[in-house]
Design a protein around this motif. Structure first.
Motif, PDB file in Angstrom:
ATOM      1  N   PHE A  29     -49.995   4.911  19.271  1.00 16.64           N
ATOM      2  CA  PHE A  29     -50.874   5.741  18.461  1.00 16.64           C
ATOM      3  C   PHE A  29     -50.357   5.963  17.041  1.00 16.64           C
ATOM      4  O   PHE A  29     -50.454   7.045  16.486  1.00 16.64           O
ATOM      5  N   GLY A  30     -49.765   4.939  16.480  1.00 17.17           N
ATOM      6  CA  GLY A  30     -49.450   5.017  15.060  1.00 17.17           C
ATOM      7  C   GLY A  30     -47.978   5.135  14.736  1.00 17.17           C
ATOM      8  O   GLY A  30     -47.613   5.349  13.586  1.00 17.17           O
ATOM      9  N   THR A  31     -47.120   5.035  15.738  1.00 16.76           N
ATOM     10  CA  THR A  31     -45.700   4.988  15.429  1.00 16.76           C
ATOM     11  C   THR A  31     -45.144   3.688  15.996  1.00 16.76           C
ATOM     12  O   THR A  31     -45.700   3.128  16.921  1.00 16.76           O
ATOM     13  N   ASP A  32     -44.064   3.265  15.430  1.00 19.29           N
ATOM     14  CA  ASP A  32     -43.518   1.988  15.843  1.00 19.29           C
ATOM     15  C   ASP A  32     -42.216   2.249  16.579  1.00 19.29           C
ATOM     16  O   ASP A  32     -41.201   2.542  15.979  1.00 19.29           O
ATOM     17  N   VAL A  33     -42.288   2.175  17.887  1.00 19.00           N
ATOM     18  CA  VAL A  33     -41.127   2.509  18.710  1.00 19.00           C
ATOM     19  C   VAL A  33     -40.530   1.207  19.244  1.00 19.00           C
ATOM     20  O   VAL A  33     -41.249   0.296  19.602  1.00 19.00           O
ATOM     21  N   PRO A  34     -39.190   1.125  19.293  1.00 14.33           N
ATOM     22  CA  PRO A  34     -38.592  -0.104  19.812  1.00 14.33           C
ATOM     23  C   PRO A  34     -38.975  -0.385  21.265  1.00 14.33           C
ATOM     24  O   PRO A  34     -39.404   0.518  21.982  1.00 14.33           O
ATOM     25  N   ALA A  35     -38.794  -1.619  21.669  1.00 16.83           N
ATOM     26  CA  ALA A  35     -39.111  -2.002  23.046  1.00 16.83           C
ATOM     27  C   ALA A  35     -38.317  -1.139  24.022  1.00 16.83           C
ATOM     28  O   ALA A  35     -37.210  -0.690  23.704  1.00 16.83           O
ATOM     29  N   GLU A  36     -38.900  -0.925  25.197  1.00 14.69           N
ATOM     30  CA  GLU A  36     -38.306  -0.024  26.185  1.00 14.69           C
ATOM     31  C   GLU A  36     -36.824  -0.301  26.440  1.00 14.69           C
ATOM     32  O   GLU A  36     -36.012   0.610  26.537  1.00 14.69           O
ATOM     33  N   GLU A  37     -36.502  -1.598  26.543  1.00 12.76           N
ATOM     34  CA  GLU A  37     -35.102  -1.914  26.897  1.00 12.76           C
ATOM     35  C   GLU A  37     -34.134  -1.511  25.785  1.00 12.76           C
ATOM     36  O   GLU A  37     -32.923  -1.411  25.997  1.00 12.76           O
ATOM     37  N   GLN A  38     -34.666  -1.270  24.571  1.00 13.69           N
ATOM     38  CA  GLN A  38     -33.769  -0.832  23.489  1.00 13.69           C
ATOM     39  C   GLN A  38     -33.587   0.690  23.455  1.00 13.69           C
ATOM     40  O   GLN A  38     -32.771   1.202  22.708  1.00 13.69           O
ATOM     41  N   LEU A  39     -34.376   1.394  24.217  1.00 14.22           N
ATOM     42  CA  LEU A  39     -34.261   2.854  24.230  1.00 14.22           C
ATOM     43  C   LEU A  39     -33.075   3.246  25.106  1.00 14.22           C
ATOM     44  O   LEU A  39     -32.990   2.827  26.264  1.00 14.22           O
ATOM     45  N   ILE A  40     -32.211   4.071  24.577  1.00 14.99           N
ATOM     46  CA  ILE A  40     -30.981   4.372  25.322  1.00 14.99           C
ATOM     47  C   ILE A  40     -31.257   5.096  26.643  1.00 14.99           C
ATOM     48  O   ILE A  40     -30.523   4.934  27.621  1.00 14.99           O
ATOM     49  N   ALA A  41     -32.362   5.858  26.678  1.00 12.31           N
ATOM     50  CA  ALA A  41     -32.647   6.614  27.899  1.00 12.31           C
ATOM     51  C   ALA A  41     -33.288   5.742  28.983  1.00 12.31           C
ATOM     52  O   ALA A  41     -33.409   6.178  30.135  1.00 12.31           O
ATOM     53  N   HIS A  42     -33.688   4.533  28.604  1.00 15.16           N
ATOM     54  CA  HIS A  42     -34.335   3.652  29.573  1.00 15.16           C
ATOM     55  C   HIS A  42     -33.318   3.235  30.639  1.00 15.16           C
ATOM     56  O   HIS A  42     -32.275   2.674  30.324  1.00 15.16           O
ATOM     57  N   ASN A  43     -33.643   3.524  31.897  1.00 15.42           N
ATOM     58  CA  ASN A  43     -32.770   3.155  33.022  1.00 15.42           C
ATOM     59  C   ASN A  43     -31.375   3.785  32.968  1.00 15.42           C
ATOM     60  O   ASN A  43     -30.426   3.216  33.503  1.00 15.42           O
ATOM     61  N   ARG A  44     -31.237   4.914  32.280  1.00 17.24           N
ATOM     62  CA  ARG A  44     -29.938   5.599  32.283  1.00 17.24           C
ATOM     63  C   ARG A  44     -30.132   7.061  32.662  1.00 17.24           C
ATOM     64  O   ARG A  44     -31.124   7.676  32.262  1.00 17.24           O
ATOM     65  N   THR A  45     -29.172   7.607  33.365  1.00 17.42           N
ATOM     66  CA  THR A  45     -29.196   9.048  33.619  1.00 17.42           C
ATOM     67  C   THR A  45     -28.628   9.735  32.379  1.00 17.42           C
ATOM     68  O   THR A  45     -28.007   9.079  31.516  1.00 17.42           O
ATOM     69  N   ILE A  46     -28.808  11.047  32.326  1.00 17.81           N
ATOM     70  CA  ILE A  46     -28.286  11.782  31.164  1.00 17.81           C
ATOM     71  C   ILE A  46     -26.762  11.658  31.117  1.00 17.81           C
ATOM     72  O   ILE A  46     -26.170  11.498  30.049  1.00 17.81           O
ATOM     73  N   GLU A  47     -26.128  11.672  32.296  1.00 20.02           N
ATOM     74  CA  GLU A  47     -24.667  11.510  32.343  1.00 20.02           C
ATOM     75  C   GLU A  47     -24.264  10.133  31.790  1.00 20.02           C
ATOM     76  O   GLU A  47     -23.286  10.018  31.040  1.00 20.02           O
ATOM     77  N   GLU A  48     -25.048   9.105  32.109  1.00 22.21           N
ATOM     78  CA  GLU A  48     -24.721   7.768  31.577  1.00 22.21           C
ATOM     79  C   GLU A  48     -24.911   7.715  30.058  1.00 22.21           C
ATOM     80  O   GLU A  48     -24.126   7.097  29.344  1.00 22.21           O
ATOM     81  N   ILE A  49     -25.937   8.397  29.579  1.00 21.52           N
ATOM     82  CA  ILE A  49     -26.150   8.431  28.121  1.00 21.52           C
ATOM     83  C   ILE A  49     -24.976   9.161  27.451  1.00 21.52           C
ATOM     84  O   ILE A  49     -24.450   8.737  26.431  1.00 21.52           O
ATOM     85  N   ARG A  50     -24.575  10.266  28.078  1.00 21.89           N
ATOM     86  CA  ARG A  50     -23.443  11.029  27.534  1.00 21.89           C
ATOM     87  C   ARG A  50     -22.212  10.137  27.388  1.00 21.89           C
ATOM     88  O   ARG A  50     -21.521  10.171  26.381  1.00 21.89           O
ATOM     89  N   GLN A  51     -21.995   9.314  28.418  1.00 21.58           N
ATOM     90  CA  GLN A  51     -20.827   8.428  28.361  1.00 21.58           C
ATOM     91  C   GLN A  51     -20.962   7.416  27.227  1.00 21.58           C
ATOM     92  O   GLN A  51     -20.002   7.139  26.516  1.00 21.58           O
ATOM     93  N   VAL A  52     -22.166   6.866  27.058  1.00 19.92           N
ATOM     94  CA  VAL A  52     -22.356   5.872  25.990  1.00 19.92           C
ATOM     95  C   VAL A  52     -22.069   6.498  24.624  1.00 19.92           C
ATOM     96  O   VAL A  52     -21.359   5.924  23.801  1.00 19.92           O
ATOM     97  N   ILE A  53     -22.605   7.699  24.391  1.00 19.24           N
ATOM     98  CA  ILE A  53     -22.403   8.270  23.048  1.00 19.24           C
ATOM     99  C   ILE A  53     -21.056   8.993  22.919  1.00 19.24           C
ATOM    100  O   ILE A  53     -20.648   9.351  21.824  1.00 19.24           O
ATOM    101  N   GLY A  54     -20.405   9.213  24.030  1.00 18.05           N
ATOM    102  CA  GLY A  54     -19.040   9.753  23.986  1.00 18.05           C
ATOM    103  C   GLY A  54     -18.947  11.243  23.695  1.00 18.05           C
ATOM    104  O   GLY A  54     -17.928  11.713  23.183  1.00 18.05           O
ATOM    105  N   ALA A  55     -19.999  12.002  24.039  1.00 22.34           N
ATOM    106  CA  ALA A  55     -19.956  13.458  23.800  1.00 22.34           C
ATOM    107  C   ALA A  55     -19.307  14.161  24.990  1.00 22.34           C
ATOM    108  O   ALA A  55     -19.240  13.607  26.087  1.00 22.34           O
ATOM    109  N   ASP A  56     -18.841  15.398  24.773  1.00 22.90           N
ATOM    110  CA  ASP A  56     -18.267  16.156  25.880  1.00 22.90           C
ATOM    111  C   ASP A  56     -19.343  16.688  26.809  1.00 22.90           C
ATOM    112  O   ASP A  56     -19.114  16.869  27.996  1.00 22.90           O
ATOM    113  N   SER A  57     -20.515  17.001  26.230  1.00 15.68           N
ATOM    114  CA  SER A  57     -21.653  17.357  27.074  1.00 15.68           C
ATOM    115  C   SER A  57     -22.912  16.959  26.315  1.00 15.68           C
ATOM    116  O   SER A  57     -22.889  16.784  25.092  1.00 15.68           O
ATOM    117  N   LEU A  58     -23.987  16.808  27.075  1.00 16.32           N
ATOM    118  CA  LEU A  58     -25.255  16.384  26.463  1.00 16.32           C
ATOM    119  C   LEU A  58     -26.397  17.070  27.191  1.00 16.32           C
ATOM    120  O   LEU A  58     -26.420  17.120  28.425  1.00 16.32           O
TER     121      LEU A  58
END
Ligand SMILES: O=P(O)(O)OC[C@H]1O[C@H](OP(=O)(O)OP(=O)(O)O)[C@H](O)[C@@H]1O
Ligand SMILES: NC(=O)CC[C@H](N)C(=O)O
Ligand SMILES: [Mg+2]
Length: 483
Positions: free
Chosen positions: A413-442
């Motif tokens: 609807f008018g925005t250009d979003v990357p393909a699903e596989e490029q989205l960090i949350a795609h197929n990842r749990t929040i804990e897995e995302i936290r590990q990728v970005i290296g934060a202490d909590s997320l």
């Protein structure tokens, strides 16, 4: 994608806001409007940086003469004072583009100008149709020849075609709206009228302003402030407004839907719009502050400092600080000159794109437990890099809070979003995302908070929930006419 690929992607990517801005004006006293459109577009530059254009006409001159100029680049690159001087006329329309259908070329820049049997039409469109390919095929099989590869030309063509059988151009816009499906905030300039239309779902904003004896239509209210106009009201979802000197603003609400079906883009409030804008009665700034407050209520953490990731994370960080009582501070300095024109003369890993954009204020974060707030994590590249930058600057802990839910689904609807596989949350749990970005909590904003954030108005959350207000298109809508 693994972490290395995420980094490579970032370096290839010129990340910009992914939207379009529209601006129109009719000066009933007959003053030239091109320079006002220029300033209006300048205020809407954040919505699109690929190309821009202005088309004007003289309502007292011969019917059907439109002067226009458009080009690739930013508003201040495309127009010179001489070019603006040559655009004489008291009615006009302008556009800043981020392409969502059809490539980023000069031919596809807007406004579109059409000559047809009833005169001329100028058209500026923000949004994206989901049925443009099929409508275009139908038109082509009946002899239509298109000049561009954008969905917006399908709208212009429909209006022109309907105009042959209708008593007025606004009626032609209304009939075109019976056929087109998807997101559109439109400004149409006919020889003697300025028309604004918003799709029935209200995906994209559109507002009306007034300055002396001139009426203005604009994507965002920040453009009205910039030109010294006063806000009159928003164009309602589904509404067509027609502006003429004799009758002022006339309204047709025959396409309006029940309020609970409205689906304004929640990401306008989260990220796209400027914080000094408000639309449909809600201040973008206040909505962001509120999202930060919700984060503090729902995902508290002990810390010494709350910081925002500039630009769009700042207001939510302030909200978090106000709610939690943890001091708000500035940890990042953003280079204000990074934009479309930023060329990359080859870079080593020590000159990464994010460091070109952002630097850390070491004195502010050294030895502190920091809560870092950003409005969204899309690919994860920004967060990943800046968490590391904060640690390198001496932060003891880095807790990330995101003022939107995990970004999971494409937008049509008018925005250009990357393909699903490029989205960090795609197929990842929040804990897995936290590990990728290296934060202490997320933690992310809860989906049920989005409605509360904007006072309960109908909104679209498809990018977070996959619930689309209109069925997604069955064919490629981005580049279907460029094969
Ligand atoms: O996860 P990523 O793929 O890195 O994308 C998310 C980031 O992109 C946007 O900022 P952007 O730099 O576009 O502009 P801003 O200065 O307006 O926040 C957004 O505000 C996030 O910071
Ligand atoms: N981002 C937008 O609103 C784009 C408008 C239109 N679909 C285009 O590509 O030009
Ligand atoms: Mg950002």
């Amino acid at each position: 994608m693994n972490k290395e690929q995420i980094h490579e992607q970032y370096e290839e990517d010129e990340k910009l806001r992914e939207e379009c801005g529209v601006f129109g004006i009719y000066d009933f006293d007959g003053h030239d409007v091109a320079s006002t459109i220029y300033y209006g577009l300048f205020a809407l530059q954040h919505r699109g940086q690929e190309s821009c254009g202005i088309a004007v006409s003289d309502t007292n001159g011969p019917k059907g003469v439109v002067k226009s100029h458009k080009g690739m680049g930013l508003v201040n690159e495309v127009f010179t004072p001489e070019q603006l001087d040559a655009l004489k006329g008291d009615i006009g329309v302008g556009h800043t583009r981020y392409s969502t259908a059809g490539s980023s070329t000069r031919e596809n820049a807007q406004p579109l100008v059409l000559n047809y049997v009833k005169g001329t039409l100028g058209l500026a469109h923000n949004g994206n149709l989901v049925n443009a390919p099929e409508l275009r095929r139908e038109l082509e099989y009946t002899g239509a020849i298109f000049q561009t590869t954008i969905d917006s030309e399908v709208i212009a063509y429909h209006i022109a075609r309907e105009r042959i059988h209708t008593a007025s151009v606004e009626e032609a816009v209304s009939r075109a709206m019976d056929k087109i499906k998807g997101a559109y905030s439109l400004i149409v300039m006919s020889p003697r009228k300025l028309i604004g239309a918003r799709d029935p779902y209200g995906f994209r904003p559109l507002c009306i302003g007034k300055r002396d004896n001139a009426y203005i239509l604009a994507s965002e209210t920040c453009a009205l402030d910039t030109i010294g106009a006063t806000f009159v009201r928003d164009v309602e979802p589904g509404e067509i407004v027609t502006i003429t000197p004799k009758r002022g603003i006339e309204s047709d609400k025959s396409h309006c839907l029940p309020k609970d079906q409205e689906a304004r883009c929640i990401f306008e409030y989260i990220y796209f719009a400027r914080p000094d804008s408000h639309f449909d009665g809600v201040s973008v700034y206040q909505a962001r502050i509120q999202s930060g407050r919700f984060l503090a209520m729902d995902s508290p953490v002990e810390a010494d400092l709350v910081v925002g990731v500039p630009e769009s994370g700042n207001a939510a960080a302030l909200g978090y600080s106000l709610e939690s009582g943890i001091p708000y501070g500035t940890a990042f300095v953003k280079n204000g000159y990074v934009g479309r024109t930023f060329i990359k003369p080859g870079q080593s890993s020590r000159e990464s794109s994010v460091r070109v954009k952002l630097n850390v204020l070491k004195e502010a974060v050294n030895g502190k437990r920091v809560i870092m707030i950003d409005d969204s994590i899309v690919r994860g590249t920004t967060s990943d890099r800046i968490v590391k930058m904060l640690r390198d600057a001496g932060a003891k802990e880095v807790h990330m809070r995101v003022s939107s839910p995990p970004f999971l689904h494409p937008c049509y609807f008018g925005t250009d979003v990357p393909a699903e596989e490029q989205l960090i949350a795609h197929n990842r749990t929040i804990e897995e995302i936290r590990q990728v970005i290296g934060a202490d909590s997320l933690a992310y904003l809860r989906t049920d908070r989005l409605g509360e954030m904007i006072g309960g108005m109908g909104h679209c959350t498809a990018c977070f929930t996959g619930k689309y207000p209109i069925a997604p298109p069955t064919e490629d809508i981005r580049g279907s006419f460029e094969k």
